[in-house]
Design an enzyme around this catalytic site. Structure first.
Site, short mmCIF file in Angstrom:
data_model
loop_
_atom_site.label_atom_id
_atom_site.label_comp_id
_atom_site.label_asym_id
_atom_site.label_seq_id
_atom_site.Cartn_x
_atom_site.Cartn_y
_atom_site.Cartn_z
N HIS A 1 0.87 -1.01 0.14
CA HIS A 1 -0.08 -0.22 0.21
C HIS A 1 0.79 1.29 -0.07
O HIS A 1 1.77 1.35 0.55
CB HIS A 1 -0.72 0.05 1.26
CG HIS A 1 -2.03 1.14 1.27
ND1 HIS A 1 -3.21 0.76 0.76
CD2 HIS A 1 -1.83 2.33 1.50
CE1 HIS A 1 -3.89 2.16 0.73
NE2 HIS A 1 -3.04 2.92 1.27
N ASP B 1 -14.26 2.87 6.62
CA ASP B 1 -13.44 3.58 6.03
C ASP B 1 -13.93 4.27 5.04
O ASP B 1 -13.54 5.60 4.80
CB ASP B 1 -12.12 2.82 5.79
CG ASP B 1 -11.19 3.68 5.14
OD1 ASP B 1 -10.72 4.65 5.90
OD2 ASP B 1 -10.81 3.54 3.84
N ARG C 1 -13.83 12.87 5.98
CA ARG C 1 -12.59 13.57 6.21
C ARG C 1 -12.34 14.36 5.23
O ARG C 1 -11.59 15.40 5.14
CB ARG C 1 -11.39 12.28 6.39
CG ARG C 1 -11.57 11.78 7.63
CD ARG C 1 -10.59 10.51 7.97
NE ARG C 1 -9.22 10.93 7.70
CZ ARG C 1 -8.08 10.16 7.22
NH1 ARG C 1 -8.71 8.92 6.77
NH2 ARG C 1 -7.12 10.44 6.95
N SER D 1 -7.09 4.14 8.67
CA SER D 1 -7.90 4.15 7.37
C SER D 1 -7.03 2.96 6.48
O SER D 1 -7.63 2.04 6.02
CB SER D 1 -7.87 5.39 6.69
OG SER D 1 -7.79 5.36 5.49
N LYS E 1 -8.30 -1.40 5.95
CA LYS E 1 -8.41 -2.02 4.63
C LYS E 1 -7.41 -3.21 4.46
O LYS E 1 -7.74 -4.19 3.76
CB LYS E 1 -8.21 -0.97 3.47
CG LYS E 1 -9.31 -0.08 3.31
CD LYS E 1 -9.06 1.28 2.37
CE LYS E 1 -7.95 2.11 2.56
NZ LYS E 1 -8.24 3.46 2.41
N1 URA Z 1 -4.78 6.67 1.96
C1 URA Z 1 -5.85 6.04 2.70
O1 URA Z 1 -6.28 4.90 2.33
N2 URA Z 1 -6.21 6.47 3.91
C2 URA Z 1 -5.81 7.73 4.15
O2 URA Z 1 -6.40 8.08 5.30
C3 URA Z 1 -4.69 8.46 3.35
C4 URA Z 1 -4.20 7.87 2.43
#
Ligand code: URA
Length: 442
Positions: free
Chosen positions: A82, A161, A168, A183, A187
């Site tokens: 990620h 999320d 947000r 967040s 995931k």
């Molecule tokens: N990427 C994400 O998935 N969440 C965040 O809060 C910032 C970047």
């Protein structure tokens, strides 16, 4: 329990209990807590933070708010990756085929562009015919057959999320370490891989602008992953300068192909080798050095490009575009930006967030949620930070299918680049590596 009392507590810098955090996430997802109260809570968290226990409870509550994907029907070690988001960041499509070539499975759900940053799913959809939405069984079948599949996030992966992120995005509460950590890791935990590589971007094009904040975010995410039984490593990499030369969806796919052909830009190639090496390391393929050498070899020998072609074909994409990238449709309009002033010197800095916004203006990203992306729009940078420049040199070329956008994008790009007559200090590509209980700075 009342959300009002929890907002009051957080506003006064008190800790929330596990029960309170679980209540807050469950009731926000169900719609019993309205956006305006959750927005107040997010702002309280933004200013007063959360301790490690609170972050980890919130992450777990968010992960369990939807499906927890079970990847056990896919053989072998599954490694996820990620990036915290950047401009020109197309590494997933380079490194996933590299590690898949060595038998490491990549069953990856990726995001779309967000704010000024691009998203892997949008880039993939620039390949004609390619699909990014599959049933879970089809997704598993592609990974079992080719070793790799990258698809969009399924509707019920960490819905907490999804809802919190959208809130947000409109309440100026994105750049918060506890909120970003929860967040991303919610995931990643829900997506089910055994190991996780995090690419934490730092600099003007990243959500975390300073190295200290980026390391702190990485430490929190690594701790969450390890506490949940996932082997996790983070690299802190530069996003003060866009990665590679191409920004924009099909332009970036072309650069992925160049890189897998061994002809990519130096920075992109180097970072991709480090990231792929660390994914192989997580899958127990050797020391980090051995794994980096393996990554280099898969690129040099063309094995990784073959894997990308297999994945594109399995996802319905037309592989002639990968074999002959000149087939990608070109934008109708282009504009070369030249060094106009009578100067000789260097590019001192580039505001990478502004370049990401300029690329969005040209059509490569969405300004509103439902905007349709112009896949051929974007920017090719001919010069980057540290490069020598003189009057008449081409700085970059803008591409779009909407001629009216060129003027605004040009202004953004021009104001984002600073010149100097002194050669600027070299910025490292990788600043640090964070593993369980250790931070190694380079
Ligand atoms: N990427 C994400 O998935 N969440 C965040 O809060 C910032 C970047």
């Amino acid at each position: 329990m009342r959300i009002y009392d929890l907002i009051y507590k957080k506003r006064n810098k008190e800790e929330l209990t596990d029960e309170e955090i679980n209540y807050m996430i469950e009731n926000y997802v169900s719609g019993d807590i309205p956006d305006y109260q959750m927005a107040a809570m997010l702002m309280a968290i933004f200013f007063n933070g959360m301790n490690d226990r609170e972050i980890s409870t919130m992450t777990n509550a968010m992960a369990h708010s939807g499906d927890m994907v079970d990847l056990s029907s896919i053989d072998g070690v599954k490694v996820d990756k990620h990036s915290t988001g950047g401009v020109g960041d197309k590494t997933t499509l380079i490194i996933a085929p590299v590690v898949a070539y060595y038998g490491v499975k990549v069953a990856k759900m990726s995001g779309r562009g967000l704010g000024h940053t691009g998203g892997t799913v949008d880039k993939m959809e620039a390949i004609p015919g390619l699909k990014t939405n599959f049933s879970q069984q089809e997704f598993f079948d592609i990974v079992n057959k080719t070793g790799i599949s990258v698809i969009g996030q399924s509707g019920n992966l960490a819905p907490a999320d999804k809802k919190l992120y959208a809130l947000r995005d409109v309440t100026a509460t994105i750049e918060s370490i506890p909120l970003i950590a929860a967040s991303i890791m919610s995931k990643k935990l829900a997506a089910g891989s055994d190991c996780i590589l995090l690419d934490v971007k730092t600099g003007s094009g990243a959500f975390m602008k300073t190295l200290d904040d980026s390391i702190s975010l990485a430490e929190k995410m690594v701790a969450i992953g390890e506490n949940c039984g996932r082997k996790t490593v983070a690299l802190i990499t530069d996003m003060d300068i866009p990665l590679g030369n191409n920004i924009g969806n099909s332009l970036e796919i072309k650069e992925v192909i160049d890189t897998l052909n061994g002809k990519g830009p130096k920075d992109l190639t180097e970072i991709s080798i480090k990231l792929a090496g660390n994914m192989l390391y997580l899958a127990n393929k050797g020391t980090t050095q051995e794994c980096e050498n393996m990554a280099k070899e898969a690129i040099q020998n063309g094995y990784a490009l073959k894997k990308l072609i297999e994945m594109v074909e399995a996802q319905g994409g037309y592989i002639e575009y990968i074999k002959n990238p000149e087939k990608f449709e070109k934008a109708k309009y282009s504009l070369e930006l030249l060094v106009e002033d009578n100067i000789e010197g260097y590019i001192e800095s580039m505001d990478t967030e502004e370049l990401g916004i300029a690329s969005t203006i040209l059509g490569a990203g969405r300004e509103k949620k439902d905007d349709i992306i112009d896949f051929s729009a974007g920017i090719i940078l001919n010069k980057k930070v540290g490069d020598k420049i003189k009057k008449g040199d081409i700085l970059c070329t803008l591409y779009t299918n909407n001629e009216k956008k060129l003027k605004d994008a040009k202004e953004k790009v021009i104001s984002s680049i600073k010149f100097s007559n002194k050669e600027p200090e070299k910025i490292p590509l990788i600043f640090a590596r964070v593993e369980k209980n250790s931070v190694q700075k380079f």
